[in-house]
Motif scaffolding. Sequence first.
Motif, PDB file in Angstrom:
ATOM      1  N   LEU A  76       0.822  -1.212   0.000  1.00  0.00           N
ATOM      2  CA  LEU A  76       0.000   0.000   0.000  1.00  0.00           C
ATOM      3  C   LEU A  76       0.854   1.259   0.000  1.00  0.00           C
ATOM      4  CD1 LEU A  76      -2.812  -1.149   2.424  1.00  0.00           C
ATOM      5  CD2 LEU A  76      -3.011  -0.786  -0.032  1.00  0.00           C
ATOM      6  N   ASP A  77       1.991   1.265   0.710  1.00  0.00           N
ATOM      7  CA  ASP A  77       2.886   2.423   0.716  1.00  0.00           C
ATOM      8  C   ASP A  77       3.406   2.734  -0.684  1.00  0.00           C
ATOM      9  OD1 ASP A  77       2.625   2.963   3.407  1.00  0.00           O
ATOM     10  OD2 ASP A  77       4.459   1.876   3.990  1.00  0.00           O
ATOM     11  N   LYS A  78       3.684   1.693  -1.459  1.00  0.00           N
ATOM     12  CA  LYS A  78       4.203   1.880  -2.815  1.00  0.00           C
ATOM     13  C   LYS A  78       3.084   2.054  -3.842  1.00  0.00           C
ATOM     14  CE  LYS A  78       8.503  -0.470  -1.957  1.00  0.00           C
ATOM     15  NZ  LYS A  78       9.460  -1.470  -2.386  1.00  0.00           N
ATOM     16  N   LYS A  79       1.832   2.067  -3.362  1.00  0.00           N
ATOM     17  CA  LYS A  79       0.657   2.223  -4.208  1.00  0.00           C
ATOM     18  C   LYS A  79       0.591   1.153  -5.317  1.00  0.00           C
ATOM     19  CE  LYS A  79       0.058   7.188  -3.471  1.00  0.00           C
ATOM     20  NZ  LYS A  79       0.014   7.140  -2.112  1.00  0.00           N
ATOM     21  N   LEU A  80       0.969  -0.063  -4.948  1.00  0.00           N
ATOM     22  CA  LEU A  80       0.892  -1.178  -5.879  1.00  0.00           C
ATOM     23  C   LEU A  80      -0.466  -1.859  -5.842  1.00  0.00           C
ATOM     24  CD1 LEU A  80       4.414  -2.754  -5.274  1.00  0.00           C
ATOM     25  CD2 LEU A  80       3.666  -1.347  -7.202  1.00  0.00           C
ATOM     26  N   ALA A  81      -1.282  -1.528  -4.847  1.00  0.00           N
ATOM     27  CA  ALA A  81      -2.619  -2.100  -4.733  1.00  0.00           C
ATOM     28  C   ALA A  81      -3.551  -1.066  -4.135  1.00  0.00           C
ATOM     29  CB  ALA A  81      -2.594  -3.354  -3.858  1.00  0.00           C
ATOM     30  N   ALA A  82      -4.822  -1.199  -4.476  1.00  0.00           N
ATOM     31  CA  ALA A  82      -5.836  -0.305  -3.919  1.00  0.00           C
ATOM     32  C   ALA A  82      -6.286  -0.796  -2.557  1.00  0.00           C
ATOM     33  CB  ALA A  82      -7.034  -0.223  -4.863  1.00  0.00           C
ATOM     34  N   SER A  83      -6.273  -2.104  -2.371  1.00  0.00           N
ATOM     35  CA  SER A  83      -6.660  -2.669  -1.079  1.00  0.00           C
ATOM     36  C   SER A  83      -5.984  -4.018  -0.894  1.00  0.00           C
ATOM     37  CB  SER A  83      -8.181  -2.842  -0.981  1.00  0.00           C
ATOM     38  OG  SER A  83      -8.609  -3.841  -1.878  1.00  0.00           O
ATOM     39  N   VAL A  84      -5.821  -4.382   0.369  1.00  0.00           N
ATOM     40  CA  VAL A  84      -5.235  -5.673   0.715  1.00  0.00           C
ATOM     41  C   VAL A  84      -6.067  -6.264   1.852  1.00  0.00           C
ATOM     42  CG1 VAL A  84      -3.194  -6.883   1.549  1.00  0.00           C
ATOM     43  CG2 VAL A  84      -2.927  -4.908   0.050  1.00  0.00           C
ATOM     44  N   ASN A  85      -6.466  -7.515   1.700  1.00  0.00           N
ATOM     45  CA  ASN A  85      -7.222  -8.210   2.739  1.00  0.00           C
ATOM     46  C   ASN A  85      -6.352  -9.312   3.329  1.00  0.00           C
ATOM     47  OD1 ASN A  85      -9.355  -7.601   0.355  1.00  0.00           O
ATOM     48  ND2 ASN A  85     -10.188  -7.139   2.358  1.00  0.00           N
ATOM     49  N   ILE A  86      -6.434  -9.460   4.642  1.00  0.00           N
ATOM     50  CA  ILE A  86      -5.708 -10.513   5.335  1.00  0.00           C
ATOM     51  C   ILE A  86      -6.735 -11.490   5.899  1.00  0.00           C
ATOM     52  CG2 ILE A  86      -4.162 -11.035   7.252  1.00  0.00           C
ATOM     53  CD1 ILE A  86      -3.003  -8.196   6.873  1.00  0.00           C
ATOM     54  N   LEU A  87      -6.656 -12.725   5.441  1.00  0.00           N
ATOM     55  CA  LEU A  87      -7.598 -13.754   5.866  1.00  0.00           C
ATOM     56  C   LEU A  87      -6.846 -14.778   6.706  1.00  0.00           C
ATOM     57  CD1 LEU A  87      -9.320 -14.197   2.405  1.00  0.00           C
ATOM     58  CD2 LEU A  87     -10.078 -12.778   4.296  1.00  0.00           C
ATOM     59  N   PRO A  88      -7.155 -14.855   7.991  1.00  0.00           N
ATOM     60  CA  PRO A  88      -6.402 -15.761   8.872  1.00  0.00           C
ATOM     61  C   PRO A  88      -6.771 -17.227   8.663  1.00  0.00           C
ATOM     62  CG  PRO A  88      -8.143 -14.688  10.099  1.00  0.00           C
ATOM     63  CD  PRO A  88      -8.172 -14.107   8.708  1.00  0.00           C
ATOM     64  N   LYS A  89      -5.859 -18.086   9.049  1.00  0.00           N
ATOM     65  CA  LYS A  89      -6.062 -19.529   9.125  1.00  0.00           C
ATOM     66  C   LYS A  89      -6.464 -20.177   7.800  1.00  0.00           C
ATOM     67  CE  LYS A  89      -6.280 -19.732  13.869  1.00  0.00           C
ATOM     68  NZ  LYS A  89      -6.123 -20.547  14.941  1.00  0.00           N
ATOM     69  N   ALA A  90      -5.609 -20.053   6.815  1.00  0.00           N
ATOM     70  CA  ALA A  90      -5.801 -20.780   5.563  1.00  0.00           C
ATOM     71  C   ALA A  90      -5.032 -22.086   5.658  1.00  0.00           C
ATOM     72  CB  ALA A  90      -5.296 -19.948   4.388  1.00  0.00           C
ATOM     73  N   SER A  91      -5.681 -23.173   5.346  1.00  0.00           N
ATOM     74  CA  SER A  91      -5.003 -24.472   5.348  1.00  0.00           C
ATOM     75  C   SER A  91      -4.418 -24.707   3.966  1.00  0.00           C
ATOM     76  CB  SER A  91      -5.985 -25.590   5.682  1.00  0.00           C
ATOM     77  OG  SER A  91      -6.449 -25.432   7.002  1.00  0.00           O
ATOM     78  N   SER A  92      -3.141 -25.021   3.918  1.00  0.00           N
ATOM     79  CA  SER A  92      -2.457 -25.248   2.645  1.00  0.00           C
ATOM     80  C   SER A  92      -1.900 -26.659   2.599  1.00  0.00           C
ATOM     81  CB  SER A  92      -1.311 -24.246   2.473  1.00  0.00           C
ATOM     82  OG  SER A  92      -1.801 -22.932   2.457  1.00  0.00           O
ATOM     83  N   LEU A  93      -2.128 -27.320   1.497  1.00  0.00           N
ATOM     84  CA  LEU A  93      -1.520 -28.614   1.227  1.00  0.00           C
ATOM     85  C   LEU A  93      -0.704 -28.447  -0.043  1.00  0.00           C
ATOM     86  CD1 LEU A  93      -4.337 -29.390   2.760  1.00  0.00           C
ATOM     87  CD2 LEU A  93      -3.611 -31.656   2.096  1.00  0.00           C
TER      88      LEU A  93
END
Length: 113
Positions: A76-93
């Motif tokens: 966001l500081d570098k204005k590379l995105a308009a918004s960023v969402n953080i979604l906790p607890k993603a399970s990855s395999l």
Amino acid sequence: MDRLDSRCPLPGYARPSILICLLILTACLLTYPVLRTLSLQLLSVVTGSYVSSTYSIVFVNCPNEQIARDIARAILDKKLAASVNILPKASSLYYWNGEIEEATEVLLVGASF
């Protein structure tokens, strides 16, 4: 005078060249978004860099929430995105060194403008 009369259209009819120009202009206006997107993608491929003004969504798996926040703030500081969402607890395999691994991660979703 006979030569001039043979070139003029009949009264009440538009010249064919004007109709062709209008059809081409209409086709250009209708295909402008597609042509613009294709030209931006071509420029990106030729220059080897990301060209803004296109819409993008990025998904990044982070090991914990603090790292996700740090990355989000930097984006966001570098204005590379308009918004960023953080979604906790993603399970990855995933495969790692030929074996299936499983981990709990934090998913970072960014949308560019």
